[in-house]
Design a protein around this motif. Structure first.
Motif, PDB file in Angstrom:
ATOM      1  N   PRO A  59       5.035  -1.677  12.693  1.00 14.41           N
ATOM      2  CA  PRO A  59       5.379  -2.616  11.615  1.00 14.41           C
ATOM      3  C   PRO A  59       4.737  -3.990  11.780  1.00 14.41           C
ATOM      4  O   PRO A  59       4.221  -4.563  10.813  1.00 14.41           O
ATOM      5  CB  PRO A  59       6.910  -2.705  11.703  1.00 14.41           C
ATOM      6  CG  PRO A  59       7.330  -1.435  12.359  1.00 14.41           C
ATOM      7  CD  PRO A  59       6.242  -1.119  13.333  1.00 14.41           C
ATOM      8  N   SER A  60       4.757  -4.509  13.010  1.00 17.69           N
ATOM      9  CA  SER A  60       4.165  -5.835  13.222  1.00 17.69           C
ATOM     10  C   SER A  60       2.649  -5.797  13.064  1.00 17.69           C
ATOM     11  O   SER A  60       2.044  -6.749  12.555  1.00 17.69           O
ATOM     12  CB  SER A  60       4.543  -6.368  14.608  1.00 17.69           C
ATOM     13  OG  SER A  60       4.079  -5.500  15.622  1.00 17.69           O
ATOM     14  N   GLN A  61       2.015  -4.699  13.469  1.00 11.89           N
ATOM     15  CA  GLN A  61       0.562  -4.580  13.310  1.00 11.89           C
ATOM     16  C   GLN A  61       0.173  -4.553  11.835  1.00 11.89           C
ATOM     17  O   GLN A  61      -0.773  -5.229  11.417  1.00 11.89           O
ATOM     18  CB  GLN A  61       0.064  -3.314  14.013  1.00 11.89           C
ATOM     19  CG  GLN A  61       0.104  -3.394  15.534  1.00 11.89           C
ATOM     20  CD  GLN A  61      -0.301  -2.081  16.192  1.00 11.89           C
ATOM     21  OE1 GLN A  61      -0.359  -1.037  15.541  1.00 11.89           O
ATOM     22  NE2 GLN A  61      -0.584  -2.128  17.486  1.00 11.89           N
ATOM     23  N   ILE A  62       0.911  -3.774  11.054  1.00 12.53           N
ATOM     24  CA  ILE A  62       0.623  -3.707   9.613  1.00 12.53           C
ATOM     25  C   ILE A  62       0.887  -5.063   8.963  1.00 12.53           C
ATOM     26  O   ILE A  62       0.070  -5.576   8.191  1.00 12.53           O
ATOM     27  CB  ILE A  62       1.482  -2.613   8.940  1.00 12.53           C
ATOM     28  CG1 ILE A  62       1.109  -1.227   9.469  1.00 12.53           C
ATOM     29  CG2 ILE A  62       1.307  -2.661   7.425  1.00 12.53           C
ATOM     30  CD1 ILE A  62       2.011  -0.116   8.961  1.00 12.53           C
ATOM     31  N   GLY A  63       2.032  -5.654   9.297  1.00  8.06           N
ATOM     32  CA  GLY A  63       2.395  -6.935   8.688  1.00  8.06           C
ATOM     33  C   GLY A  63       1.433  -8.051   9.042  1.00  8.06           C
ATOM     34  O   GLY A  63       1.032  -8.839   8.173  1.00  8.06           O
ATOM     35  N   ASP A  64       1.043  -8.128  10.311  1.00 12.14           N
ATOM     36  CA  ASP A  64       0.112  -9.179  10.738  1.00 12.14           C
ATOM     37  C   ASP A  64      -1.249  -9.021  10.060  1.00 12.14           C
ATOM     38  O   ASP A  64      -1.854  -9.998   9.611  1.00 12.14           O
ATOM     39  CB  ASP A  64      -0.056  -9.148  12.259  1.00 12.14           C
ATOM     40  CG  ASP A  64       1.207  -9.577  12.991  1.00 12.14           C
ATOM     41  OD1 ASP A  64       2.101 -10.173  12.346  1.00 12.14           O
ATOM     42  OD2 ASP A  64       1.313  -9.304  14.208  1.00 12.14           O
ATOM     43  N   ALA A  65      -1.719  -7.773   9.995  1.00 12.49           N
ATOM     44  CA  ALA A  65      -3.012  -7.528   9.347  1.00 12.49           C
ATOM     45  C   ALA A  65      -2.953  -7.896   7.866  1.00 12.49           C
ATOM     46  O   ALA A  65      -3.904  -8.461   7.310  1.00 12.49           O
ATOM     47  CB  ALA A  65      -3.401  -6.059   9.509  1.00 12.49           C
ATOM     48  N   LEU A  66      -1.825  -7.605   7.252  1.00 12.23           N
ATOM     49  CA  LEU A  66      -1.668  -7.905   5.831  1.00 12.23           C
ATOM     50  C   LEU A  66      -1.650  -9.409   5.590  1.00 12.23           C
ATOM     51  O   LEU A  66      -2.291  -9.910   4.656  1.00 12.23           O
ATOM     52  CB  LEU A  66      -0.376  -7.261   5.325  1.00 12.23           C
ATOM     53  CG  LEU A  66      -0.190  -7.095   3.811  1.00 12.23           C
ATOM     54  CD1 LEU A  66      -1.365  -6.355   3.201  1.00 12.23           C
ATOM     55  CD2 LEU A  66       1.110  -6.358   3.530  1.00 12.23           C
ATOM     56  N   GLU A  67      -0.930 -10.131   6.420  1.00  9.22           N
ATOM     57  CA  GLU A  67      -0.870 -11.589   6.252  1.00  9.22           C
ATOM     58  C   GLU A  67      -2.219 -12.253   6.519  1.00  9.22           C
ATOM     59  O   GLU A  67      -2.601 -13.203   5.837  1.00  9.22           O
ATOM     60  CB  GLU A  67       0.185 -12.180   7.190  1.00  9.22           C
ATOM     61  CG  GLU A  67       1.603 -12.046   6.673  1.00  9.22           C
ATOM     62  CD  GLU A  67       2.570 -12.960   7.402  1.00  9.22           C
ATOM     63  OE1 GLU A  67       2.392 -14.191   7.342  1.00  9.22           O
ATOM     64  OE2 GLU A  67       3.502 -12.434   8.037  1.00  9.22           O
ATOM     65  N   GLU A  68      -2.923 -11.762   7.510  1.00  8.69           N
ATOM     66  CA  GLU A  68      -4.179 -12.399   7.899  1.00  8.69           C
ATOM     67  C   GLU A  68      -5.319 -12.094   6.930  1.00  8.69           C
ATOM     68  O   GLU A  68      -6.177 -12.943   6.687  1.00  8.69           O
ATOM     69  CB  GLU A  68      -4.578 -11.942   9.310  1.00  8.69           C
ATOM     70  CG  GLU A  68      -3.656 -12.461  10.404  1.00  8.69           C
ATOM     71  CD  GLU A  68      -3.940 -11.818  11.748  1.00  8.69           C
ATOM     72  OE1 GLU A  68      -4.949 -11.067  11.847  1.00  8.69           O
ATOM     73  OE2 GLU A  68      -3.164 -12.038  12.695  1.00  8.69           O
ATOM     74  N   SER A  69      -5.328 -10.889   6.362  1.00  7.95           N
ATOM     75  CA  SER A  69      -6.520 -10.463   5.607  1.00  7.95           C
ATOM     76  C   SER A  69      -6.205  -9.859   4.249  1.00  7.95           C
ATOM     77  O   SER A  69      -7.026  -9.117   3.701  1.00  7.95           O
ATOM     78  CB  SER A  69      -7.306  -9.439   6.440  1.00  7.95           C
ATOM     79  OG  SER A  69      -7.555  -9.910   7.742  1.00  7.95           O
ATOM     80  N   ALA A  70      -5.060 -10.158   3.687  1.00  8.31           N
ATOM     81  CA  ALA A  70      -4.670  -9.515   2.427  1.00  8.31           C
ATOM     82  C   ALA A  70      -5.698  -9.738   1.322  1.00  8.31           C
ATOM     83  O   ALA A  70      -6.067  -8.805   0.597  1.00  8.31           O
ATOM     84  CB  ALA A  70      -3.300 -10.024   1.981  1.00  8.31           C
ATOM     85  N   ASP A  71      -6.168 -10.965   1.181  1.00 16.18           N
ATOM     86  CA  ASP A  71      -7.098 -11.270   0.088  1.00 16.18           C
ATOM     87  C   ASP A  71      -8.468 -10.622   0.283  1.00 16.18           C
ATOM     88  O   ASP A  71      -9.220 -10.462  -0.684  1.00 16.18           O
ATOM     89  CB  ASP A  71      -7.258 -12.788  -0.054  1.00 16.18           C
ATOM     90  CG  ASP A  71      -6.016 -13.440  -0.643  1.00 16.18           C
ATOM     91  OD1 ASP A  71      -5.327 -12.778  -1.446  1.00 16.18           O
ATOM     92  OD2 ASP A  71      -5.723 -14.600  -0.297  1.00 16.18           O
ATOM     93  N   ALA A  72      -8.793 -10.265   1.515  1.00 16.28           N
ATOM     94  CA  ALA A  72     -10.092  -9.637   1.778  1.00 16.28           C
ATOM     95  C   ALA A  72     -10.036  -8.119   1.625  1.00 16.28           C
ATOM     96  O   ALA A  72     -11.075  -7.459   1.604  1.00 16.28           O
ATOM     97  CB  ALA A  72     -10.563  -9.992   3.188  1.00 16.28           C
TER      98      ALA A  72
END
Length: 245
Positions: free
Chosen positions: A27-40
């Motif tokens: 969950p934290s891996q998915i969430g962190d990746a989403l927050e960091e690179s969502a727009d890309a």
């Protein structure tokens, strides 16, 4: 790659509860990746990642407060459809958290978190955060002084749209007159039309259809008449909860 990743992510998020040790950090891996690179990310990928987080939350793999705070931060995303999905999840999850009893810890922590979001430099994130607060108040989920004062704090923020929304809230615009059920309504005109339709029975006829149209117009008229009184009462309730030392 996206065509392979999306179904794979869906599969992993579905089976994750069966392998808690192996997927503890998922969950934290998915969430962190989403927050960091969502727009890309491609729209399908970021929405799939959000759906995976929601699924993991529903399976008890993500604490409510952790995901709710992340959802508020993700309101910064430039994907309008994703913001709508985030908003929907925030409302439904806060409702679920408070379904059996009020979760004071989650409510207080999230309300404090939203104060910071309203002061966000991103006007879109701030607007969605304020909108969520108002909706939770309207649904009687967060119908308390804390919510009213958090919304009222938007009167002093830098974003004009937030100031307008907060002002409308205090004036009672959060309680929409549409809350009145279409099947309900007062007034002699409405009552007489209903009685007439009941006497005529359920058989369709030109006269019956005309009476149904008249009934709908009469109900709308009653709703318009009732709206000012309802809004005035709601306005007083919100203003009454303001902290005014």
């Amino acid at each position: 790659i996206d065509d392979q990743f999306v179904p794979l992510l869906g599969f992993v998020s579905h089976v994750a509860p069966s392998y808690p040790a192996l997927t503890a950090s998922l969950p934290s891996q998915i969430g962190d990746a989403l927050e960091e690179s969502a727009d890309a990310m491609a729209p399908a990928v970021r929405r799939a990642m959000l759906q995976a987080l929601i699924l993991l939350r529903n399976r008890g793999r993500v604490p409510a407060l952790q995901l709710l705070q992340r959802c508020f931060r993700l309101f910064r995303c430039r994907d309008k459809a994703m913001r709508a999905r985030l908003y929907s999840h925030v409302i439904s999850d806060v409702k679920a958290v408070n379904l059996k009893h009020k979760d004071v810890h989650v409510n207080k922590a999230l309300q404090n978190f939203v104060i910071g979001m309203i002061a966000e430099s991103s006007s879109v994130a701030a607007q969605y955060s304020l909108r969520a607060m108002i909706e939770l108040y309207r649904r009687h989920i967060w119908r308390d002084a804390k919510t009213v004062n958090v919304v009222a704090s938007a009167l002093f923020c830098a974003h004009p749209k937030l100031r307008v929304a907060a002002l409308h809230f205090l004036l009672g615009a959060h309680d929409d007159a549409a809350d009145i059920d279409d099947d309900e309504g007062g007034g002699e005109r409405v009552s007489s039309l209903r009685a007439s339709l009941q006497r005529d029975g359920a058989q369709p006829s030109r006269c019956g259809k005309r009476k149904q149209r008249q009934l709908k117009r009469a109900v709308k008229s009653e709703r318009r008449k009732a709206a000012p009184a309802q809004q005035a009462a709601a306005s007083f309730a919100a203003i009454h909860l303001l902290h005014d030392p």
